[in-house]
Design an enzyme around this catalytic site. Sequence first.
Site, short mmCIF file in Angstrom:
data_model
loop_
_atom_site.label_atom_id
_atom_site.label_comp_id
_atom_site.label_asym_id
_atom_site.label_seq_id
_atom_site.Cartn_x
_atom_site.Cartn_y
_atom_site.Cartn_z
N SER A 1 0.84 -1.19 0.00
CA SER A 1 0.00 0.00 0.00
C SER A 1 0.88 1.25 0.00
O SER A 1 1.87 1.32 0.74
CB SER A 1 -0.89 0.02 1.25
OG SER A 1 -1.60 1.23 1.33
N LYS A 2 0.51 2.22 -0.84
CA LYS A 2 1.22 3.51 -0.81
C LYS A 2 0.62 4.32 0.34
O LYS A 2 -0.09 5.30 0.15
CB LYS A 2 1.10 4.23 -2.15
CG LYS A 2 2.10 5.36 -2.30
CD LYS A 2 2.12 5.87 -3.75
CE LYS A 2 3.01 7.09 -3.91
NZ LYS A 2 4.44 6.78 -3.68
N ALA A 3 0.90 3.83 1.53
CA ALA A 3 0.32 4.37 2.75
C ALA A 3 1.30 5.35 3.40
O ALA A 3 2.52 5.15 3.36
CB ALA A 3 0.00 3.24 3.73
#
Length: 300
Positions: free
Chosen positions: A158-160
């Site tokens: 995830s590009k969290a």
Amino acid sequence: MLPFDQRTGKIWYDGALVDWADARLHVLSHGLHYASSIFEGIRVYGGTPFLLREHIARLGSSARLLDFGLAYGADELHEATRTVVAEAGITEGYVRINAWRGSEIIQTAALHTSVHTSVAAWELPEGYYAAADALDKGVALVIGRYRRPSPEYAPVKSKAAGNYMIGTVSKNEALRAGFDDALLLDDRGNFVEATGAHLFFTRDGALHTPTTRCTIDGITRACVLAIAEREGIACEVGDLPPAFAGEADGAFLCGTACEILPVSRIGDHCYDLGGNDVLRRIVTGYRELTEGRAEVLVPE
């Protein structure tokens, strides 16, 4: 550089354009306290957001990995982004799309929080990511002290926002030590990426790059792989230990913000940027894509 909260213009916020100064969230938002926040960065070339649909698709994937759904569909986010870019009159710039959990509850569990979305865009000043002459002189890298966690330990795909905590600390330490960025290792001690860009090496006319086992699947990285295939440049994807930096004859970073950025040094090992034909062909190929002079290579 003018602080971002002091700028003017319009930001798309939860379905409508609002004044830049009014695009705010409450200090008790779940996304701030528990990192339930995701984002995408998109470059604008010639007034057009580059590979926008691919970035929006990854945003949706990131949301699912953090166990929430986006409040707006891909078509609506696509139109919102194009509207924001047009409203700002940006020709060459950058877009940031964010989605985060709201303020209904402040505790670890967040099953019933709202999800908010924003789209902002701005022109990129020279030297925003690296020095203005970095394409010619390259950047110096050092191995950071923190490692990217295993996919068994964190939602690394995830590009969290939370996944960038390690990158912020590592890059700060690299800058203080006189380097331009840090390289991060995985839980097994192999190269993963820099703090916000993927890593490639060149050796004997071929490319070598780490796997994405512990990080997001980069859209620019996929473009580089496709350019290499089109150009007939062999590329090996696999585990690369730190010792490989001394075996390579060149290296570069790639990402939406930095594009293709040559590396001049990793630790004490230096690279001669002149005469690296593989690097030159990748830089040229990517520029052809962003300038619309070649077919856009849609990552799988």
